[in-house]
Design a protein around this motif. Structure first.
Motif, short mmCIF file in Angstrom:
data_model
loop_
_atom_site.label_atom_id
_atom_site.label_comp_id
_atom_site.label_asym_id
_atom_site.label_seq_id
_atom_site.Cartn_x
_atom_site.Cartn_y
_atom_site.Cartn_z
N THR A 14 3.32 44.36 20.64
CA THR A 14 2.21 45.30 20.75
C THR A 14 2.69 46.65 20.21
O THR A 14 3.89 46.85 20.02
CB THR A 14 1.74 45.50 22.21
N GLN A 19 -7.22 40.40 29.47
CA GLN A 19 -7.67 39.37 28.52
C GLN A 19 -9.03 38.76 28.88
O GLN A 19 -9.90 38.62 28.02
CB GLN A 19 -6.62 38.26 28.36
N MET A 53 -8.10 39.07 20.78
CA MET A 53 -6.95 39.96 20.97
C MET A 53 -5.79 39.36 20.19
O MET A 53 -5.80 38.18 19.83
CB MET A 53 -6.59 40.04 22.46
N SER A 81 -4.75 46.47 16.67
CA SER A 81 -3.60 45.81 17.34
C SER A 81 -2.43 45.67 16.39
O SER A 81 -2.60 45.74 15.17
CB SER A 81 -4.00 44.43 17.83
N ARG A 136 -1.81 53.71 29.14
CA ARG A 136 -2.37 52.82 28.11
C ARG A 136 -2.17 53.52 26.77
O ARG A 136 -1.75 54.70 26.74
CB ARG A 136 -3.87 52.59 28.35
N VAL A 172 -1.96 43.82 29.16
CA VAL A 172 -2.44 42.80 28.22
C VAL A 172 -3.04 41.60 28.95
O VAL A 172 -4.23 41.28 28.78
CB VAL A 172 -1.31 42.35 27.27
N LEU A 191 -7.32 48.76 26.32
CA LEU A 191 -7.07 48.00 27.54
C LEU A 191 -7.17 48.90 28.78
O LEU A 191 -6.37 48.77 29.72
CB LEU A 191 -5.70 47.29 27.48
#
Ligand code: PGD
Length: 769
Positions: A6, A43, A462, A111, A627, A39, A632
């Motif tokens: 990430t 989801q 994602m 991302s 974050r 994460v 997220l």
């Protein structure tokens, strides 16, 4: 355990195919970040978009400017219907209005992952259709990107070839950090970070005897490991303090005149300003003390300490994300030049050691592969932060960086991988601007406020739900990123969406080149491997492994060492090849808000301004620690810091007492532009007169009032004004506000659940009594 990357770190995970059942930091990371907790918990959150949706008004009435955008219900549709509608609309707009009517700038971090990089995907797709109006520069660094090439070097040179942190740890005696060295920002890098070195290098430098001075309104902008002296000026006044430091160096004979003579131009013009010959005001420490609130004696002493030591002057990115943000940045270079240490190990100038992980990392010799975006034949662009101006004022002229430009007439906005209703300033104005286009398209995994302001909303995966590979800028690790779970709901990856759309629009062959995503990964990898000239494993071995180490540059970097060695042989990229303390080019543009050498320019909103009486607190709207940006926000770590279900705002105990507020209170932050709710944290890490509310709480507007956010998004309060005419950069960091206790029934948050699909009118919210 499978590794995944990430923007905020690598982790290893176990999956049952549906969700991640175990997540732990990548074993190679010495300082893993708690953000990885966001994460798995986000989801399958109800705020995920499960299937394509179309705004009811758009479905019923077709494209057109729409007051109801952002408030009307959505209708869930099948993928086929959504793609047919969208391809038909793209065909119409390109046919009737041309590529200049499509805004595809689509700013945002999206991302990690090189192939599914959302910006690359959307730009490649739109380029196949004939191009799009793009953006230039970034919200992070819009001011630096324009200014630095005039003053010292291209921003990429300043960042990518910054003096290595290991060199600072070994050689610096004094680090004066304007804007601090924030550990939360230094943990993040576009594309990913494998090994975090946020604190290690500062501990090592400190243990060797290096002293840190952190100049910031927030104490924790520099980590405890640095044991920094904290100097807390009024926000937005660093330029005045820096001018006074320069004035002392000049007046007390401490400036390195040989360096200034050989490596710089324009010191004479600047010195006249310092000495008050230009305007009758000597920029000495007493003058600066009245502006900054810092004792004059401390400024004077600090100038002497800087001249007596191997000193690194660093400026954070946050300082340039403000009105007149050019000035402290330029002055950072000028101070370093006056000290004469640019190009020496541990001395000189740095920009962003506490702003991103990539600055000061040894640059790997190889860059990981990436997808080509193709060629955009449209030359029209906007500086990124002028999005609302563009949508509200088609055909209007404006100035930017020495050019006179005209805003295009945008009919269709395509956003993929960004959240303007997080990142832009004055969100009520942006809401108004978003009513103007005929169609707005958004791809996102989540029902962000931007998705809620769209007509066609497409759910995307994602990164844990698709095959990719990834490597951060200036990061040594290159990881395979195989999908860890199947996609949530009916989400597709951006590539599949664009492939299907391109097929419908007759550009499928050009867009896909006949490859599916996995075939692209193999193709890009093989092409990259063939071009390297150094051995790396074949694709199958890479894909089955845990990542490969890219070879590093041979020597730890010292910024501008070659220039120092021989400025004639290695001139800078500036117009004169030297450091420009006075820029004839900028001077020639004649901008009152950015003249030819750095100066103190009073911002409209600061604690010394006339409006400070009405709104007596300076809000620092900085990057969050729980974050990345708005990403997220529904994840476990981000939620764990909320107060009363809202974004936390920090306030000094004396300011809280003056307002009768207590830790944990629900409060309303307000100014003339808007208001938001937040949960109070009383904390003496904020200077008196200053409150801190991070960006990124999902914008949750009152349905009847877009200027009122129930959740704590500071961008309802910030002004949509540029740093200056020169750079037109984002100036969202600082704004004047006041705070009061919220009395009454707190309104419910709605942004954490899907929007209305029923078509029933929305009930008005409870408001304060
Ligand atoms: P993110 O929250 O990262 O914010 O603004 P930016 O728009 O980059 O948005 C990324 C979005 O992409 C998220 O909604 C995420 O869900 C989505 N996404 C993630 N992966 C994918 C994908 O694979 N495909 C698609 N289609 N979408 C995906 C950040 C910007 O905010 C920045 S960089 C800065 S530095 C600015 N900072 C400030 C500031 O300091 N102060 C204020 N007031 N405002 C700022 N705004 C700016």
């Amino acid at each position: 355990m499978t590794v995944h990357l990430t923007h905020w770190g690598a982790f290893e995970a176990v999956s049952d195919g549906e969700r991640l059942t175990e997540v732990r930091p990548w074993r190679g990371d010495p300082e893993p970040m708690p953000l990885i907790r966001n994460v798995a918990s986000a989801q399958h959150h109800p705020a995920r978009i499960t299937r394509p949706h179309v705004r009811k008004g758009w479905l019923d009435d077709g494209p057109g400017a729409a007051k109801g955008r952002g408030g009307e219900p959505f209708v869930p549709v099948s993928w086929d219907t959504a793609l047919d509608l969208l391809s038909g609309e793209l065909r119409r707009v390109y046919r009737d209005h041309g590529a200049e009517a499509v805004y595809g700038g689509s700013y945002g971090w999206a991302s990690a992952g090189r192939f599914h990089h959302a910006q690359s995907q959307v730009h490649r797709f739109l380029n196949c259709l004939g191009g799009y109006v793009r953006h230039v520069n970034s919200y992070s660094l819009g001011t630096s990107t324009v200014l630095l090439p005039y003053v010292i070097a291209d921003v990429n040179v300043v960042l990518n070839y910054a003096t290595a942190k290991s060199v600072i740890a070994e050689h610096s005696e004094l680090v004066v950090a304007f804007g601090g060295l924030s550990p939360k920002n230094a943990a993040v890098s576009p594309g990913g970070v494998s090994r975090h070195h946020v604190r290690g290098w500062m501990s090592a430098a400190q243990a060797r005897g290096c002293r840190f001075v952190s100049v910031s309104p927030l104490r924790d902008d520099t980590p405890a490991e640095a044991r920094a002296e904290w100097i807390a000026p009024r926000p937005g006044t660093d330029a005045a303090m820096m001018l006074a430091l320069a004035q002392v160096l000049d007046a007390d004979g401490l400036a390195d005149t040989d360096f200034l003579e050989r490596y710089t131009v324009g010191f004479g013009r600047f010195a006249r300003y310092l000495r008050g010959e230009a305007d009758g005001v000597v920029k000495d420490p007493s003058w600066a003390s009245a502006i900054t609130g810092i004792p004059a004696e401390r400024i004077r002493e600090l100038a002497h300490e800087m001249a007596a030591a191997r000193t690194l002057v660093t400026v954070s990115w946050s300082l340039q994300r403000a009105r007149h943000g050019e000035q402290p940045l330029w002055l950072g270079v000028v101070l370093a030049a006056m000290l004469g240490q640019i190009g020496l190990a541990g001395g000189g100038f740095g920009h962003g050691y506490g702003s991103t992980a990539l600055v000061g990392e040894p640059a790997p010799r190889l860059r990981a592969p990436h997808l080509s975006q193709g060629r955009n034949p449209v030359t029209t662009f906007i500086p990124v932060a002028r999005i609302a101006d563009m949508l509200l004022n088609p055909g209007a002229g404006y100035d930017y960086n020495g050019q006179r430009l005209t805003y295009p007439d945008i009919r269709l906005v395509y956003w993929c991988g960004g959240n303007p209703f997080h990142h832009h300033q004055n969100l009520a104005r942006l809401h108004d601007a978003f009513t103007r286009p005929e169609t707005v398209v958004v791809h996102d995994p989540f029902w962000t406020a931007t998705a809620r302001h769209a007509d066609i909303v497409l759910p995307v995966t994602m990164s844990i739900e698709r095959d990719d590979f990834g490597s951060g800028q200036n990061d040594q690790m290159f990881f395979p990123m195989p999908a860890l779970t199947r996609p949530h709901g009916e989400a597709w990856d951006d590539y599949s969406i664009f492939s299907e759309l391109a097929d419908r629009l007759g550009t499928g062959k050009e867009f896909t080149e006949g490859r599916d995503a996995m075939e692209w990964l193999r193709h890009l990898y093989d092409e990259w491997r063939d071009s390297l000239g150094v051995p790396v494993p074949g694709f199958d071995e890479f894909w089955a492994g845990d990542g490969i180490e890219l070879p590093l540059a041979d020597e730890p970097q010292v910024a501008f060492a070659e220039f120092r060695r021989d400025p004639d042989k290695h001139p800078l990229g500036t117009p004169t090849g030297k450091i420009e303390i006075f820029s004839a080019t900028i001077d020639g543009y004649g901008y009152a808000d950015c003249p030819g050498h750095p100066v103190w320019l009073e911002p409209e909103e600061w604690l010394g301004s006339a409006s400070a009486g009405r709104f007596g607190l300076q809000l620092v709207a900085n990057q969050p620690r729980s974050r990345l940006h708005s990403q997220l926000d529904v994840g476990a770590h981000s939620q764990s810091v909320k107060v009363a279900g809202r974004e936390p705002v920090r306030m000094h105990p004396s300011d809280a007492a003056a307002r009768g507020l207590r830790d944990g209170d629900l409060v309303r932050i307000f100014n003339d532009r808007g208001a938001c709710l937040a949960g109070l944290r009383v904390d003496d890490a904020a200077r008196p007169g200053v409150i801190q509310l991070s960006t990124g709480a999902w914008y949750d507007p009152d349905p009847a009032d877009p200027s009122y956010c129930r959740h704590g998004n500071p961008n309802v309060l910030t002004a949509d004004v540029p740093s200056s005419t020169l750079s037109q950069g984002c100036a969202g960091q600082l704004t004047l506000v006041d705070v009061a206790a919220y009395r009454g029934i707190p309104p419910e948050l709605t942004v954490t659940r899907p929007p209305d699909v029923s078509g029933r009118p929305r009930a008005p919210l409870p408001r304060e009594r």
